[in-house]
Design an enzyme around this catalytic site. Structure first.
Site, PDB file in Angstrom:
ATOM      1  N   ASP A  74       0.886  -1.371   0.096  1.00 13.13           N
ATOM      2  CA  ASP A  74      -0.032   0.030  -0.013  1.00 13.13           C
ATOM      3  C   ASP A  74       1.000   1.149   0.038  1.00 13.13           C
ATOM      4  O   ASP A  74       1.221   1.940   1.021  1.00 13.13           O
ATOM      5  CB  ASP A  74      -0.749  -0.215   1.174  1.00 13.13           C
ATOM      6  CG  ASP A  74      -2.156   0.931   1.183  1.00 13.13           C
ATOM      7  OD1 ASP A  74      -2.295   1.383   0.033  1.00 13.13           O
ATOM      8  OD2 ASP A  74      -2.633   1.304   2.309  1.00 13.13           O
ATOM      9  N   ARG A  82       4.535   2.699   2.864  1.00 11.52           N
ATOM     10  CA  ARG A  82       4.667   1.683   3.517  1.00 11.52           C
ATOM     11  C   ARG A  82       6.209   1.425   3.276  1.00 11.52           C
ATOM     12  O   ARG A  82       6.896   1.273   4.509  1.00 11.52           O
ATOM     13  CB  ARG A  82       3.917   0.464   3.089  1.00 11.52           C
ATOM     14  CG  ARG A  82       2.484   0.575   3.210  1.00 11.52           C
ATOM     15  CD  ARG A  82       1.993   0.728   4.629  1.00 11.52           C
ATOM     16  NE  ARG A  82       0.609   0.911   4.989  1.00 11.52           N
ATOM     17  CZ  ARG A  82      -0.055   2.181   4.962  1.00 11.52           C
ATOM     18  NH1 ARG A  82       0.782   3.257   5.195  1.00 11.52           N
ATOM     19  NH2 ARG A  82      -1.236   2.077   5.065  1.00 11.52           N
ATOM     20  N   ARG A 144      -4.376  12.747  -0.615  1.00 10.64           N
ATOM     21  CA  ARG A 144      -4.190  11.392  -1.399  1.00 10.64           C
ATOM     22  C   ARG A 144      -4.624  11.673  -2.784  1.00 10.64           C
ATOM     23  O   ARG A 144      -4.296  11.038  -3.449  1.00 10.64           O
ATOM     24  CB  ARG A 144      -4.456  10.288  -0.687  1.00 10.64           C
ATOM     25  CG  ARG A 144      -4.057   9.974   0.690  1.00 10.64           C
ATOM     26  CD  ARG A 144      -4.874   9.133   1.542  1.00 10.64           C
ATOM     27  NE  ARG A 144      -4.862   7.926   1.126  1.00 10.64           N
ATOM     28  CZ  ARG A 144      -5.771   6.944   1.213  1.00 10.64           C
ATOM     29  NH1 ARG A 144      -6.691   7.104   2.075  1.00 10.64           N
ATOM     30  NH2 ARG A 144      -5.388   5.574   0.617  1.00 10.64           N
ATOM     31  N   LYS A 174      -7.610   2.932  -7.071  1.00 10.74           N
ATOM     32  CA  LYS A 174      -8.465   2.991  -5.917  1.00 10.74           C
ATOM     33  C   LYS A 174      -9.110   4.247  -5.472  1.00 10.74           C
ATOM     34  O   LYS A 174      -8.744   5.302  -6.384  1.00 10.74           O
ATOM     35  CB  LYS A 174      -7.869   2.419  -4.672  1.00 10.74           C
ATOM     36  CG  LYS A 174      -6.551   3.312  -4.268  1.00 10.74           C
ATOM     37  CD  LYS A 174      -5.937   2.582  -3.022  1.00 10.74           C
ATOM     38  CE  LYS A 174      -4.907   3.365  -2.426  1.00 10.74           C
ATOM     39  NZ  LYS A 174      -3.842   2.718  -1.581  1.00 10.74           N
ATOM     40  N   HIS A 175     -10.312   4.578  -5.013  1.00  9.28           N
ATOM     41  CA  HIS A 175     -11.448   3.474  -4.354  1.00  9.28           C
ATOM     42  C   HIS A 175     -12.570   3.639  -5.237  1.00  9.28           C
ATOM     43  O   HIS A 175     -13.549   4.529  -4.910  1.00  9.28           O
ATOM     44  CB  HIS A 175     -11.445   3.747  -2.974  1.00  9.28           C
ATOM     45  CG  HIS A 175     -10.273   4.104  -2.094  1.00  9.28           C
ATOM     46  ND1 HIS A 175      -9.447   5.286  -2.382  1.00  9.28           N
ATOM     47  CD2 HIS A 175      -9.583   3.229  -1.470  1.00  9.28           C
ATOM     48  CE1 HIS A 175      -8.333   5.117  -1.481  1.00  9.28           C
ATOM     49  NE2 HIS A 175      -8.352   4.016  -0.914  1.00  9.28           N
ATOM     50  N   HIS A 187     -12.558   3.416   7.313  1.00 11.63           N
ATOM     51  CA  HIS A 187     -11.963   2.575   8.434  1.00 11.63           C
ATOM     52  C   HIS A 187     -12.691   2.495   9.803  1.00 11.63           C
ATOM     53  O   HIS A 187     -12.696   1.529  10.417  1.00 11.63           O
ATOM     54  CB  HIS A 187     -10.303   2.978   8.831  1.00 11.63           C
ATOM     55  CG  HIS A 187      -9.563   3.001   7.613  1.00 11.63           C
ATOM     56  ND1 HIS A 187      -9.458   3.996   6.717  1.00 11.63           N
ATOM     57  CD2 HIS A 187      -8.543   1.922   7.215  1.00 11.63           C
ATOM     58  CE1 HIS A 187      -8.427   3.604   5.678  1.00 11.63           C
ATOM     59  NE2 HIS A 187      -7.873   2.528   6.060  1.00 11.63           N
ATOM     60  N   ASP A 259     -11.185  -3.321  -0.837  1.00 14.14           N
ATOM     61  CA  ASP A 259     -10.400  -2.493   0.241  1.00 14.14           C
ATOM     62  C   ASP A 259     -10.362  -3.456   1.303  1.00 14.14           C
ATOM     63  O   ASP A 259     -11.190  -4.410   1.522  1.00 14.14           O
ATOM     64  CB  ASP A 259     -10.787  -1.101   0.684  1.00 14.14           C
ATOM     65  CG  ASP A 259      -9.776  -0.239   1.364  1.00 14.14           C
ATOM     66  OD1 ASP A 259      -8.762  -0.852   1.672  1.00 14.14           O
ATOM     67  OD2 ASP A 259     -10.326   0.933   1.323  1.00 14.14           O
TER      68      ASP A 259
END
Length: 484
Positions: A74, A82, A144, A174-175, A187, A259
């Site tokens: 990710d 990451r 983002r 995404k998304h 989340h 996701d």
């Protein structure tokens, strides 16, 4: 559930639709066994990557048990990183790229991120973000995104994909069908988007069409509710959105990836296993389970899938079709032998990045008057799990800063100049209150620097950087010191 209790071949096929994460930089024995039994692959998170050498050792362990396993990461090249989890990202991030609006630069960033991912042993980037950032109160997309203009976002999504593909790695856009106009982080809950298909077609869907045209290998679904299309199921679990809108209307033939199913927007009221099987039935091919898994969850998913087949809610054919799609992705873009960072281009000049900041007249006067003599105060506020605890802003360059997490934290009393730095200041009550106190007490000696997505009136953004990566933090420091 075991091979013996599943319909013939079904256990292995279900495993072939699962992408899971785990804690630590060592491959757990139970994951190794699942890879040999047919697990599609793994997803690397910040705490599994560690140093480049540790990451390569981990991927070598994976390959020893399944040569063609998907290794996803990710990595968006900005605030969500990451590969640079411990240091902060050396890339500007999408919002700043959108403001630069140089497609050649965006393509190069996609190429550089792709090359680093390949060097780490990865085969699939969970990027780029194609969401159109139309809501400044959005807690999870913001910087983002490449911006609020769907046509500009589309152009940069296409460029980013071309760059990553030229490095030799597969990408997952995404998304879908668009998380940009939400005020809830999926989340933590289930966002509701009150837009109809016509509005989506002239907005969010433009950038996803561009991703498909650019050859995106996979498409990640969003855990959002779109009542105009499906009033009951989140997009990830909606045949109307996955099967009809994405597959039929937009003509996407690649892998549909969920996701993370450990997010509240997916698991609430049904659990991860229930979410996995409903997603699979809706047309999702590869099920991302998130970063905290155990053998019991895998058993539960397989048992729930078997029960769904017996009840007629899921077919063995659908499971097989999904597994075949995933197998095609496993061999889509073989990785090359690269050294981490080997293909990175020369750093972009700081003054060019700073030119894409929003800088008020007040801030320009402050820079002149402070003459490089000032201190930083950093406003710490909750961040989405997508970003997590990555070093950001000036602190990522070890620049001294006073950390503030309360509206009532003491203010400097030495009469010097102060730069108050935060992310999404307008969304956090304590951050706003502290900024207001600082302005009232320090007057022209203080400026507010917004390193997230600024509010619509730029009220807490004397300077807006449109990103908080380590690189952007370095450029900000140079600007404030008068070196940019």
């Amino acid at each position: 559930m075991s091979v013996d209790t599943a319909p013939a071949g079904m256990y292995r096929e279900v495993l072939g639709t699962l992408l899971l994460g785990f804690a630590g930089a060592q491959l757990p024995d139970w994951v190794a066994a699942l890879l040999e039994d047919g697990l599609a692959g793994i997803c690397l998170y910040g705490d599994t990557i560690g140093t480049p050498d540790e990451c390569r050792r981990l991927v070598a362990q994976v390959r020893a048990h399944k040569r063609d396993a998907i290794v996803a990461v990710d990595e968006e090249g900005g605030d969500v990183t990451r590969l640079h989890f411990c240091t902060g990202s050396p890339y500007p991030g999408n919002a700043l790229l959108g403001r630069l609006d140089d497609l050649a630069v965006t393509e190069q960033i996609g190429r550089d991120v792709g090359a680093e991912a390949i060097a780490a042993g990865c085969t699939l980037l969970l990027a780029p973000v194609a969401d159109v950032s139309t809501n400044p109160l959005n807690p999870v997309i913001g910087v983002r995104s490449f911006g609020a203009d769907p046509h500009r976002v589309s152009a940069h999504v296409g460029a980013w994909i071309r760059g990553a593909h030229s490095a030799g790695i597969a990408v997952c856009t995404k998304h879908f069908p668009g998380h940009g106009d939400t005020t809830v982080d999926s989340h933590l809950g289930l966002p509701r988007v009150t837009r109809d298909l016509d509005a989506l077609s002239t907005g969010e869907l433009i950038s996803f069409r561009a991703a498909i045209a650019a050859g995106t290998d996979a498409m990640m679904t969003a855990h959002i509710l779109l009542p105009a299309l499906d009033p009951k199921a989140p997009a990830t679990m909606s045949p109307r959105i996955v099967g009809q809108l994405l597959r039929q209307d937009l003509g996407f033939a690649g892998v549909v990836l969920s996701d993370a199913l450990d997010m509240e927007g997916a698991r609430a009221g049904r659990g991860i296993a229930g979410a996995a099987v409903r997603s699979l039935a809706a047309g999702v091919d590869l099920l991302c389970l998130g970063g905290d898994n155990d053998p019991a969850l895998i058993d539960e998913i397989c048992a729930t899938a078997s029960a769904a087949v017996r009840a007629g809610a899921l077919t063995i054919q659908r499971i097989g079709d999904a597994a075949r799609k995933v197998r095609a992705l496993q061999g889509a873009r073989p990785s090359r032998d690269l050294t981490w960072g080997q293909a990175a281009a020369a750093p972009m000049p700081s003054d060019r990045l700073a030119a894409a900041f929003e800088i008020s007249d007040r801030a320009r006067r402050w820079i002149d008057e402070a003459d490089g003599r000032f201190e930083f105060i950093t406003l710490e506020a909750p961040v989405t799990p997508a970003i997590n605890a990555v070093p950001w802003g000036p602190a990522a360059s070890a620049i001294p800063s006073i950390q503030v997490s309360s509206a009532h934290a003491p203010l400097p009393v030495d009469g010097g100049y102060v730069a108050v730095v935060g992310r999404d200041i307008h969304r956090h009550e304590d951050a706003r209150a502290f900024a207001d106190r600082a302005r009232e007490a320090l007057g022209q000696r203080v400026i507010c620097v917004e390193m997230g997505m600024p509010g619509p009136d730029l009220g807490y953004a004397d300077i807006a950087t449109f990103g908080a990566s380590a690189l952007v933090g370095k450029v900000l420091v140079e600007l404030l010191r008068g070196h940019s």
